[in-house]
Design a protein around this motif. Structure first.
Motif, PDB file in Angstrom:
ATOM      1  N   ILE A 114       0.836  -1.205   0.000  1.00 49.55           N
ATOM      2  CA  ILE A 114       0.000   0.000   0.000  1.00 49.55           C
ATOM      3  C   ILE A 114       0.870   1.254   0.000  1.00 49.55           C
ATOM      4  CG2 ILE A 114      -1.647   1.353   1.367  1.00 49.55           C
ATOM      5  CD1 ILE A 114      -2.787  -1.359   2.351  1.00 49.55           C
ATOM      6  N   VAL A 115       1.850   1.299   0.882  1.00 49.59           N
ATOM      7  CA  VAL A 115       2.713   2.479   1.000  1.00 49.59           C
ATOM      8  C   VAL A 115       3.505   2.709  -0.290  1.00 49.59           C
ATOM      9  CG1 VAL A 115       4.732   3.395   2.222  1.00 49.59           C
ATOM     10  CG2 VAL A 115       2.846   2.394   3.512  1.00 49.59           C
ATOM     11  N   SER A 116       3.822   1.622  -0.999  1.00 45.59           N
ATOM     12  CA  SER A 116       4.573   1.731  -2.255  1.00 45.59           C
ATOM     13  C   SER A 116       3.713   2.141  -3.435  1.00 45.59           C
ATOM     14  CB  SER A 116       5.261   0.390  -2.563  1.00 45.59           C
ATOM     15  OG  SER A 116       6.191   0.063  -1.558  1.00 45.59           O
ATOM     16  N   GLY A 117       2.407   2.321  -3.214  1.00 44.71           N
ATOM     17  CA  GLY A 117       1.525   2.801  -4.270  1.00 44.71           C
ATOM     18  C   GLY A 117       0.595   1.767  -4.851  1.00 44.71           C
ATOM     19  N   GLY A 118       0.544   0.583  -4.254  1.00 44.57           N
ATOM     20  CA  GLY A 118      -0.320  -0.465  -4.776  1.00 44.57           C
ATOM     21  C   GLY A 118      -1.627  -0.600  -4.015  1.00 44.57           C
ATOM     22  N   LEU A 119      -2.495  -1.460  -4.539  1.00 42.94           N
ATOM     23  CA  LEU A 119      -3.752  -1.864  -3.899  1.00 42.94           C
ATOM     24  C   LEU A 119      -4.734  -0.709  -3.692  1.00 42.94           C
ATOM     25  CD1 LEU A 119      -2.262  -4.312  -1.210  1.00 42.94           C
ATOM     26  CD2 LEU A 119      -3.388  -4.921  -3.362  1.00 42.94           C
ATOM     27  N   ASP A 120      -4.680   0.305  -4.533  1.00 40.37           N
ATOM     28  CA  ASP A 120      -5.596   1.444  -4.388  1.00 40.37           C
ATOM     29  C   ASP A 120      -7.055   1.005  -4.409  1.00 40.37           C
ATOM     30  OD1 ASP A 120      -3.138   2.681  -4.783  1.00 40.37           O
ATOM     31  OD2 ASP A 120      -3.998   4.342  -5.928  1.00 40.37           O
ATOM     32  N   ASP A 121      -7.423   0.230  -5.427  1.00 43.33           N
ATOM     33  CA  ASP A 121      -8.821  -0.159  -5.565  1.00 43.33           C
ATOM     34  C   ASP A 121      -9.265  -1.024  -4.397  1.00 43.33           C
ATOM     35  OD1 ASP A 121      -8.924   1.217  -7.938  1.00 43.33           O
ATOM     36  OD2 ASP A 121      -8.684  -0.567  -9.201  1.00 43.33           O
ATOM     37  N   GLU A 122      -8.385  -1.930  -3.961  1.00 45.19           N
ATOM     38  CA  GLU A 122      -8.731  -2.822  -2.868  1.00 45.19           C
ATOM     39  C   GLU A 122      -8.951  -2.043  -1.567  1.00 45.19           C
ATOM     40  OE1 GLU A 122      -6.388  -5.208  -5.855  1.00 45.19           O
ATOM     41  OE2 GLU A 122      -6.316  -3.198  -5.006  1.00 45.19           O
ATOM     42  N   VAL A 123      -8.074  -1.067  -1.310  1.00 46.10           N
ATOM     43  CA  VAL A 123      -8.196  -0.280  -0.083  1.00 46.10           C
ATOM     44  C   VAL A 123      -9.449   0.581  -0.102  1.00 46.10           C
ATOM     45  CG1 VAL A 123      -7.186   1.594   1.271  1.00 46.10           C
ATOM     46  CG2 VAL A 123      -5.729  -0.265   0.439  1.00 46.10           C
ATOM     47  N   THR A 124      -9.688   1.297  -1.197  1.00 41.47           N
ATOM     48  CA  THR A 124     -10.841   2.188  -1.232  1.00 41.47           C
ATOM     49  C   THR A 124     -12.148   1.410  -1.194  1.00 41.47           C
ATOM     50  OG1 THR A 124     -10.633   2.300  -3.651  1.00 41.47           O
ATOM     51  CG2 THR A 124      -9.635   4.086  -2.383  1.00 41.47           C
ATOM     52  N   GLU A 125     -12.183   0.237  -1.832  1.00 37.30           N
ATOM     53  CA  GLU A 125     -13.392  -0.591  -1.775  1.00 37.30           C
ATOM     54  C   GLU A 125     -13.634  -1.079  -0.354  1.00 37.30           C
ATOM     55  OE1 GLU A 125     -15.840  -3.964  -1.392  1.00 37.30           O
ATOM     56  OE2 GLU A 125     -13.654  -4.094  -1.179  1.00 37.30           O
ATOM     57  N   SER A 126     -12.564  -1.512   0.309  1.00 36.41           N
ATOM     58  CA  SER A 126     -12.705  -2.016   1.666  1.00 36.41           C
ATOM     59  C   SER A 126     -13.100  -0.897   2.622  1.00 36.41           C
ATOM     60  CB  SER A 126     -11.387  -2.646   2.135  1.00 36.41           C
ATOM     61  OG  SER A 126     -11.495  -3.102   3.466  1.00 36.41           O
ATOM     62  N   ALA A 127     -12.485   0.267   2.484  1.00 33.02           N
ATOM     63  CA  ALA A 127     -12.823   1.396   3.355  1.00 33.02           C
ATOM     64  C   ALA A 127     -14.279   1.799   3.177  1.00 33.02           C
ATOM     65  CB  ALA A 127     -11.901   2.577   3.075  1.00 33.02           C
ATOM     66  N   ALA A 128     -14.766   1.797   1.936  1.00 31.44           N
ATOM     67  CA  ALA A 128     -16.163   2.140   1.686  1.00 31.44           C
ATOM     68  C   ALA A 128     -17.101   1.105   2.302  1.00 31.44           C
ATOM     69  CB  ALA A 128     -16.405   2.239   0.180  1.00 31.44           C
TER      70      ALA A 128
END
Length: 302
Positions: free
Chosen positions: A216-230
């Protein structure tokens, strides 16, 4: 496949993403995350083996390992396995229009009066010139419960983080003081266990979380994080993106190497000895032992 029960205050997006990305399965882990209502309840369940692992404030581990005057009235072999984050937006939040002056005489919400976030609250209020005896403390339980109380007007201010503060801001609440600005270096969440029976599983869990954090910190998993946060935190698209940015913030976001740094431990101990001192028989404080190299507070790998 080992199944472990994890107790958390706010649903963990990092844990969810690690699971969905297959990081837990790669380590042979099956997890069940359950909500806890307060830090005493969390540690009672951890000590009684109803929970295998806690995602918790490191201050709680300090209190329940070293201070016999903690809310459970007993010390236990609880320890930190790895650091997870540095507070995730931790701050003192007030209702819309609240100023520091409004804290005087106000109802201010905490988990319990002796919890780590309560101690951080005392320090942040002090930074605003408002002393501990100038406001009324009300014990409201976990962070999501305190957010509900703040929005309902049951308290004037409280400590929020982990996405709860984003929801508060969306409703017009104001950040009166920032943990990242006033308390650094600070740790907000750690992986913790009681005893040694589940240490290996906790280390595997920490490895999975940290691998995910680094991605995540390296710039990956954007879609996974935002979907999970939502989904898990009920955030809209804008707040989910802000949550992702928070994870990547080096000041109060993820700790990708999992290091429990000495400076943060010193800060946590000093908060407790300042606002809740407990004298020891040798004239110091019972928490002084936490900073000794052989304290056992942190379960080191290997």
């Amino acid at each position: 496949m080992p199944r472990i029960v994890i107790g958390s205050f706010t649903p963990s997006v990092l844990l969810d993403v690690a699971d969905r990305a297959g990081r837990l399965r790669e380590r042979g882990l099956e997890v069940e995350e359950v909500p806890v209502t307060s830090s005493p309840a969390q540690f009672r369940s951890l000590i009684d083996e109803e929970l295998d692992v806690a995602l918790t404030s490191p201050d709680n581990v300090l209190a329940y390992r070293f201070n016999p005057l903690n809310p459970l009235g007993e010390v236990a072999d609880v320890r930190i396995v790895a650091a997870v984050d540095r507070g995730m937006g931790l701050g003192l939040y007030g209702r819309p229009g609240t100023t520091a002056a409004d804290l005087v005489g106000a109802r201010v919400g905490v988990d319990v009066a002796t919890s780590g976030f309560a101690l951080a609250l005392y320090a942040l209020a002090d930074s605003l010139g408002v002393a501990r005896d100038q406001y009324e403390l009300v014990q409201l339980g976990s962070t999501p419960r305190r957010l509900e109380a703040l929005l309902a007007g049951s308290c004037t201010a409280t400590m929020l983080n982990a996405g709860n503060e984003l929801v508060a801001e969306q409703h017009g609440c104001v950040r009166l003081a920032s943990g990242a600005e006033q308390l650094s270096p600070y740790l907000g969440t750690v992986v913790a266990v009681a005893g040694t029976a589940r240490t290996e599983e906790a280390r595997l869990l920490a490895d999975a979380l940290l691998e995910t954090a680094r991605e995540i910190v390296s710039g990956g998993l954007d879609d996974e994080v935002t979907e999970s946060a939502a989904r898990r935190l009920d955030l809209d698209d804008d707040l989910a993106r802000r949550y992702l940015a928070r994870l990547r913030d080096p000041r109060d976001g993820l700790v990708p190497d999992g290091d429990v740094d000495h400076g943060s431990l010193v800060k946590l101990v000093r908060l407790r000895t300042t606002y809740l001192p407990t004298p020891s028989d040798d004239g110091g404080d019972v928490l002084d032992a936490a900073l000794e190299a052989d304290s056992g507070l942190v379960s080191r790998h290997g």
